[in-house]
Design a protein around this motif. Structure first.
Motif, short mmCIF file in Angstrom:
data_model
loop_
_atom_site.label_atom_id
_atom_site.label_comp_id
_atom_site.label_asym_id
_atom_site.label_seq_id
_atom_site.Cartn_x
_atom_site.Cartn_y
_atom_site.Cartn_z
N LEU A 26 -11.27 -0.36 -9.09
CA LEU A 26 -10.55 -1.63 -9.01
C LEU A 26 -9.74 -1.87 -10.28
O LEU A 26 -8.66 -2.47 -10.24
CB LEU A 26 -11.52 -2.79 -8.78
CG LEU A 26 -12.25 -2.80 -7.42
CD1 LEU A 26 -13.23 -3.96 -7.36
CD2 LEU A 26 -11.26 -2.87 -6.28
N VAL A 27 -10.25 -1.39 -11.41
CA VAL A 27 -9.51 -1.53 -12.66
C VAL A 27 -8.23 -0.71 -12.60
O VAL A 27 -7.21 -1.11 -13.17
CB VAL A 27 -10.38 -1.08 -13.86
CG1 VAL A 27 -9.58 -1.13 -15.15
CG2 VAL A 27 -11.60 -1.97 -13.98
N PHE A 28 -8.29 0.42 -11.92
CA PHE A 28 -7.10 1.25 -11.81
C PHE A 28 -6.01 0.55 -11.01
O PHE A 28 -4.82 0.72 -11.30
CB PHE A 28 -7.47 2.59 -11.16
CG PHE A 28 -6.45 3.67 -11.38
CD1 PHE A 28 -6.27 4.24 -12.62
CD2 PHE A 28 -5.67 4.13 -10.32
CE1 PHE A 28 -5.32 5.24 -12.83
CE2 PHE A 28 -4.73 5.12 -10.51
CZ PHE A 28 -4.55 5.68 -11.77
N VAL A 29 -6.40 -0.23 -10.01
CA VAL A 29 -5.42 -1.03 -9.25
C VAL A 29 -4.68 -1.96 -10.20
O VAL A 29 -3.44 -2.04 -10.18
CB VAL A 29 -6.12 -1.84 -8.14
CG1 VAL A 29 -5.09 -2.69 -7.39
CG2 VAL A 29 -6.86 -0.94 -7.18
N GLY A 86 -17.50 1.21 -19.99
CA GLY A 86 -16.24 1.95 -19.94
C GLY A 86 -15.22 1.26 -19.07
O GLY A 86 -14.03 1.21 -19.40
N MET A 87 -15.66 0.68 -17.96
CA MET A 87 -14.78 -0.08 -17.08
C MET A 87 -14.17 -1.27 -17.82
O MET A 87 -12.98 -1.56 -17.68
CB MET A 87 -15.58 -0.57 -15.87
CG MET A 87 -14.78 -1.35 -14.84
SD MET A 87 -15.85 -1.84 -13.45
CE MET A 87 -14.69 -2.78 -12.46
N PHE A 88 -14.98 -1.93 -18.66
CA PHE A 88 -14.48 -3.03 -19.47
C PHE A 88 -13.40 -2.55 -20.43
O PHE A 88 -12.37 -3.22 -20.62
CB PHE A 88 -15.63 -3.67 -20.24
CG PHE A 88 -15.19 -4.66 -21.28
CD1 PHE A 88 -14.69 -5.90 -20.92
CD2 PHE A 88 -15.25 -4.34 -22.64
CE1 PHE A 88 -14.27 -6.81 -21.87
CE2 PHE A 88 -14.84 -5.25 -23.60
CZ PHE A 88 -14.35 -6.49 -23.22
N GLY A 89 -13.61 -1.37 -21.02
CA GLY A 89 -12.60 -0.82 -21.92
C GLY A 89 -11.29 -0.58 -21.21
O GLY A 89 -10.21 -0.88 -21.73
N PHE A 90 -11.34 -0.03 -20.00
CA PHE A 90 -10.13 0.18 -19.22
C PHE A 90 -9.46 -1.14 -18.85
O PHE A 90 -8.22 -1.22 -18.79
CB PHE A 90 -10.44 0.97 -17.95
CG PHE A 90 -10.52 2.46 -18.15
CD1 PHE A 90 -9.38 3.19 -18.48
CD2 PHE A 90 -11.71 3.14 -18.02
CE1 PHE A 90 -9.43 4.56 -18.67
CE2 PHE A 90 -11.78 4.52 -18.21
CZ PHE A 90 -10.64 5.23 -18.54
N PHE A 91 -10.27 -2.17 -18.61
CA PHE A 91 -9.70 -3.48 -18.27
C PHE A 91 -8.94 -4.05 -19.47
O PHE A 91 -7.87 -4.65 -19.31
CB PHE A 91 -10.80 -4.43 -17.83
CG PHE A 91 -10.29 -5.64 -17.10
CD1 PHE A 91 -9.85 -5.53 -15.79
CD2 PHE A 91 -10.24 -6.87 -17.71
CE1 PHE A 91 -9.37 -6.65 -15.11
CE2 PHE A 91 -9.77 -8.00 -17.04
CZ PHE A 91 -9.32 -7.88 -15.73
N VAL A 92 -9.49 -3.85 -20.68
CA VAL A 92 -8.80 -4.29 -21.89
C VAL A 92 -7.47 -3.55 -22.03
O VAL A 92 -6.43 -4.14 -22.37
CB VAL A 92 -9.68 -4.06 -23.14
CG1 VAL A 92 -8.88 -4.33 -24.42
CG2 VAL A 92 -10.90 -4.96 -23.10
N LEU A 93 -7.50 -2.24 -21.76
CA LEU A 93 -6.25 -1.46 -21.78
C LEU A 93 -5.22 -2.05 -20.83
O LEU A 93 -4.05 -2.22 -21.18
CB LEU A 93 -6.53 -0.01 -21.39
CG LEU A 93 -7.28 0.90 -22.36
CD1 LEU A 93 -7.51 2.26 -21.71
CD2 LEU A 93 -6.52 1.06 -23.65
N ALA A 94 -5.66 -2.34 -19.62
CA ALA A 94 -4.75 -2.86 -18.61
C ALA A 94 -4.17 -4.22 -19.02
O ALA A 94 -2.98 -4.48 -18.83
CB ALA A 94 -5.46 -2.98 -17.26
N GLY A 105 -0.58 -3.88 -29.04
CA GLY A 105 -0.91 -2.47 -29.24
C GLY A 105 -2.28 -2.27 -29.87
O GLY A 105 -2.97 -1.29 -29.57
N ILE A 106 -2.69 -3.20 -30.74
CA ILE A 106 -4.01 -3.08 -31.38
C ILE A 106 -5.11 -3.21 -30.33
O ILE A 106 -6.08 -2.45 -30.33
CB ILE A 106 -4.17 -4.14 -32.49
CG1 ILE A 106 -3.15 -3.90 -33.61
CG2 ILE A 106 -5.59 -4.10 -33.05
CD1 ILE A 106 -3.14 -4.96 -34.69
N ALA A 107 -4.97 -4.20 -29.45
CA ALA A 107 -5.96 -4.37 -28.37
C ALA A 107 -5.99 -3.13 -27.49
O ALA A 107 -7.06 -2.68 -27.06
CB ALA A 107 -5.62 -5.60 -27.54
#
Length: 382
Positions: A26-29, A86-94, A105-107
């Protein structure tokens, strides 16, 4: 199959995707939605470069989590907790994607460090003996890439682009700099998980249809445009899942265990990169044109719409080459053919380009399928 499942469970791996992994996707969406927004906000070459760079570093680690769950099944509370971290990390990236080059960019870098750390820790602590050896080899390069992503977050202008481009280059080259043969690749789970990622990505094109119609009055021409947009999404789905998904799994499974990592990363890492970028760009083209189908499209909009589908077919061309599947050239020809529809939207109207795009893409896929059937091959859908 029962024997395969028992063996995989005993080793800690999986032969089929779990529901937690579907939840993870879902994070990838959201990631795809954010990347589409980057392009539609200021469509053009700069935006395309930003999407390609951001998605490049994200895709490497996202695909890395497919490799992770292929080896480390999320079958305990500890493993599930770390996977959600890890899912939370990807959500921060998104969340950081839209302004990653102008303030967040820092986030983005911090989220990337978290994603990378969880990936390495889970592999090292829970992977089998061979996977532990493999992650020890590649972890320093992953850490170097993550450090460059974080450094780029503190930079501005060309130094930021340079840091992230070098990070991406490190990731792309890493399978050739270290021996990755010790990674275990269970073809059934590995191929299914990457297939689910493609489905999720195609779903973004459907979302873009709805997003492009926000506040618009429903009319017969508008509904017709929606039908064309959905037809295009279906063609993209059929092009991969009609035959290549199943053939890809069979081809990878036929490779000896020790030798699977190289074709695995070529077909499902490198080749899927242009394919997925193509979906993002095509979704942006749909979003920008769907509500204005009776008007001429801008060059950027028309190029995004047809060019995105061309990138998708180009990704399939490389996918077939990597796994030595039949007729990779047919997808290359399809890429050229759909790209040729770009002028239609610029000199005429957007709906005509979309209609021509659907017709050309579908024709290319159908012809390839008919040739496949004449050779005696079949799939779950054919």
């Amino acid at each position: 199959m029962t024997s395969e499942i028992d063996t995989a469970n005993a080793e800690g791996g999986q032969v089929r995707a779990s529901t937690l992994e579907l939840f993870f996707d879902l994070v990838f969406v959201f990631t795809m939605t954010q990347l589409t927004h980057v392009f539609t906000h200021h469509p053009g070459w700069e935006a395309l470069g930003q999407v390609a760079l951001l998605f490049g570093v994200i895709w490497w680690m996202y695909s890395g989590y497919v490799w992770l769950t292929n080896e480390v099944a999320p079958n305990s509370s500890t493993r599930r907790t770390f996977l959600l971290l890890g899912m939370f990390g990807f959500f921060v990236l998104a969340l950081a994607i839209p302004d990653a080059f102008h303030g967040t960019g820092i986030a983005f870098g911090i989220g990337y460090i978290l994603v990378n750390t969880v990936h390495t820790a889970m592999f090292y602590a829970n992977g089998g003996a061979s996977a532990t050896v493999a992650i020890k080899r590649i972890a320093p390069l992953n850490a170097l890439a993550a450090g460059l992503v974080l450094a780029g977050g503190f930079a501005h202008g060309w130094p930021q682009y340079l840091c992230w481009a070098i990070a991406f280059a490190v990731q792309v080259l890493s399978p050739y700099l270290v021996d990755t043969g010790d990674f275990v690749v269970r073809a059934s789970h590995f191929c299914e998980r990457h297939g689910l990622v493609i489905i999720v990505a195609i779903g973004e094109s459907v979302v873009s249809i709805g997003a492009g119609l926000a506040g618009e009055k429903l009319t017969v021409p508008l509904v017709a445009n929606v039908a064309l947009g959905l037809a295009l999404a279906y063609v993209l789905w059929w092009a991969y899942f009609g035959m290549d998904d199943e053939r890809g799994e069979h081809a990878l499974a036929s490779v000896p265990d020790r030798a699977r990592s190289r074709p695995g990363v070529l077909a499902y890492g490198y080749a899927l990169y242009p394919l997925l970028v193509g979906i993002i760009v095509a979704a942006a083209g749909i979003k920008m044109s769907i509500a204005h189908g009776n008007e001429a499209a801008s060059v950027a909009t028309a190029a995004a719409l047809s060019g995105g589908v061309a990138l998708y077919f180009l990704g399939q061309f490389f996918f077939r080459l990597a796994l030595r599947l039949p007729r990779p050239w047919s997808r290359f020809i399809a890429a050229v053919a759909v790209a040729a529809t770009i002028p239609i939207g610029v000199v005429w109207v957007a709906w005509a380009q979309l209609a021509a795009l659907v017709a050309v893409a579908y024709l290319a896929v159908i012809v390839d399928d008919l040739v496949t059937l004449r050779t005696g091959q079949h799939s779950a859908y054919l």
